[in-house]
Design an enzyme around this catalytic site. Structure first.
Site, PDB file in Angstrom:
ATOM      1  N   HIS A  82      -3.559  -5.565   2.329  1.00 55.04           N
ATOM      2  CA  HIS A  82      -3.272  -5.693   3.761  1.00 55.04           C
ATOM      3  C   HIS A  82      -3.952  -6.984   4.240  1.00 55.04           C
ATOM      4  CE1 HIS A  82      -2.089  -1.423   4.208  1.00 55.04           C
ATOM      5  NE2 HIS A  82      -3.142  -1.106   3.487  1.00 55.04           N
TER       6      HIS A  82
ATOM      7  N   CYS B 169       0.803  -1.222   0.000  1.00 54.50           N
ATOM      8  CA  CYS B 169       0.000   0.000   0.000  1.00 54.50           C
ATOM      9  C   CYS B 169       0.840   1.279   0.000  1.00 54.50           C
ATOM     10  CB  CYS B 169      -1.014  -0.051   1.146  1.00 54.50           C
ATOM     11  SG  CYS B 169      -2.409   1.060   0.854  1.00 54.50           S
TER      12      CYS B 169
HETATM   13  N1  GLN Z   1      -2.001   6.851   2.279  1.00 50.99           N
HETATM   14  C1  GLN Z   1      -2.097   6.028   1.119  1.00 50.99           C
HETATM   15  C2  GLN Z   1      -3.444   6.141   0.436  1.00 50.99           C
HETATM   16  O1  GLN Z   1      -4.419   6.448   1.074  1.00 50.99           O
HETATM   17  C3  GLN Z   1      -1.798   4.584   1.494  1.00 50.99           C
HETATM   18  C4  GLN Z   1      -2.792   4.012   2.455  1.00 50.99           C
HETATM   19  C5  GLN Z   1      -2.397   2.660   2.996  1.00 50.99           C
HETATM   20  O2  GLN Z   1      -1.214   2.346   3.121  1.00 50.99           O
HETATM   21  N2  GLN Z   1      -3.392   1.883   3.406  1.00 50.99           N
HETATM   22  O3  GLN Z   1      -3.540   5.900  -0.756  1.00 50.99           O
END
Ligand code: GLN
Length: 240
Positions: free
Chosen positions: A193, A97
Site C-alpha cells: 500500500h 493486498c
Molecule cells: N484482510 C486481509 C488481511 O488482513 C487484507 C488486508 C489488506 O488489504 N490490507 O490479510
C-alpha cells in the site's frame, strides 16, 4: 501516443480501498493526462457484469476480511469468466493486498471459513498468528518498490509461481519466504500500500506501458521531482 486511451476497470472500489489505495488510480490518471493519453475509468462492483474486452487494466485495492468475503463470491461467480478472458488476451491486472489475495486459489480465513479466489495466480493465502505490519521495500528486476504492508494473511506461492520481487526490508508474502507479491505476464499482485504507485512512479509507468502495449521508455518523460522525493521518503522509511 496522444491518440491512445488507457481504459481501467476498478473492481469493488467501494469495498476494496484501504490505505487510500484509490490513490493508485489518481496516479495513473495524472500520468496519462500529463502525456495527453486518454483515460477512462469504469467502476464495477458487486453484481455488475464485466466486459472482458473493454479494459486495458483491472484494478483491485486492499480490504478488510469481511469486505473481501463479499467480493470473493462475486469475483468467482459474476466476474470470473470475464476476468480470465481479460487476462488471457494479455490485459493487465494490478491487485493490492486483499485484492491480491483474491487473485489466488483461496484465502483460508479460519478453520471452516475459506474464501474462494479467482485463480489468476498460482498461490493461496492462510490467516496466520498476528499481523505483518510496517514499511517494506522489495527488489523488482533490479529496481526498488517501497510501500507499507498490513496483512493477517500469509500468501504461499506454488512452486512455479513467479514472485513480484524479493524482500529487502519488511515481511512480504509470509514474513519468512523472502518473496513479495506475484506476477504472471501482465497480472501483478502485491501487498504494498502507500498507495503503491505515487511512491513508485517507475512502476506506474510500467503499468501504463503494459496496458497500452508499448515499452515504458517509449512514454514521454515527466518532471518527477515530487515523485522521486516520495519514493526516496518511502525507501528511507523502510530503511533502504
Ligand atoms: N484482510 C486481509 C488481511 O488482513 C487484507 C488486508 C489488506 O488489504 N490490507 O490479510
Amino acid at each position: 501516443m496522444s491518440e491512445q486511451t488507457m481504459r481501467i476497470a476498478a473492481l469493488y472500489p467501494d469495498l476494496l480501498n484501504i490505505y487510500a489505495d484509490r490513490g493508485n488510480l489518481l496516479m495513473l490518471e495524472r500520468r496519462c493526462a500529463w502525456r495527453g493519453i486518454g483515460f477512462e475509468l469504469t467502476r464495477s462492483t458487486i453484481g455488475d457484469e464485466l466486459d472482458p474486452d473493454a479494459h486495458d487494466l483491472l484494478y483491485l485495492g486492499g480490504g478488510q476480511d469481511r469486505d473481501q468475503q463479499l467480493c470473493a463470491v462475486d469475483l468467482t461467480t459474476v466476474k470470473r469468466d470475464a476476468v480470465h478472458a481479460h487476462a488471457a488476451r494479455g490485459g493487465a491486472v494490478l491487485a493490492v493486498c486483499g485484492g491480491y489475495q483474491l487473485l489466488g486459489h483461496h484465502y483460508a480465513l479460519e478453520p471452516g471459513v475459506t474464501l474462494p479466489g479467482v485463480g489468476l495466480l498460482d498461490l493461496h493465502t492462510e490467516r496466520g498468528e498476528g499481523r505483518l505490519i510496517g514499511n517494506v521495500a522489495i527488489e523488482v528486476d533490479g529496481r526498488t518498490l517501497a510501500g507499507f504492508e498490513n496483512h493477517g494473511g500469509r500468501t504461499i506461492l506454488a512452486a512455479g509461481q513467479e514472485p513480484l520481487g524479493r524482500v529487502l526490508s519488511g515481511h512480504g508474502n509470509t514474513g519468512v519466504s523472502g518473496f513479495e507479491g506475484a506476477r504472471s505476464g501482465n497480472v501483478v499482485g502485491t501487498y504494498l500500500h502507500g498507495p503503491l504507485l505515487p511512491k513508485n512512479a517507475w512502476f506506474a509507468d510500467e503499468l501504463i506501458a503494459s496496458a497500452l502495449g508499448v515499452r515504458a521508455d517509449e512514454l514521454e518523460p515527466l518532471d518527477d521531482r515530487f515523485e522521486d522525493a516520495a519514493h526516496a521518503g518511502a525507501r528511507r522509511a523502510a530503511g533502504v
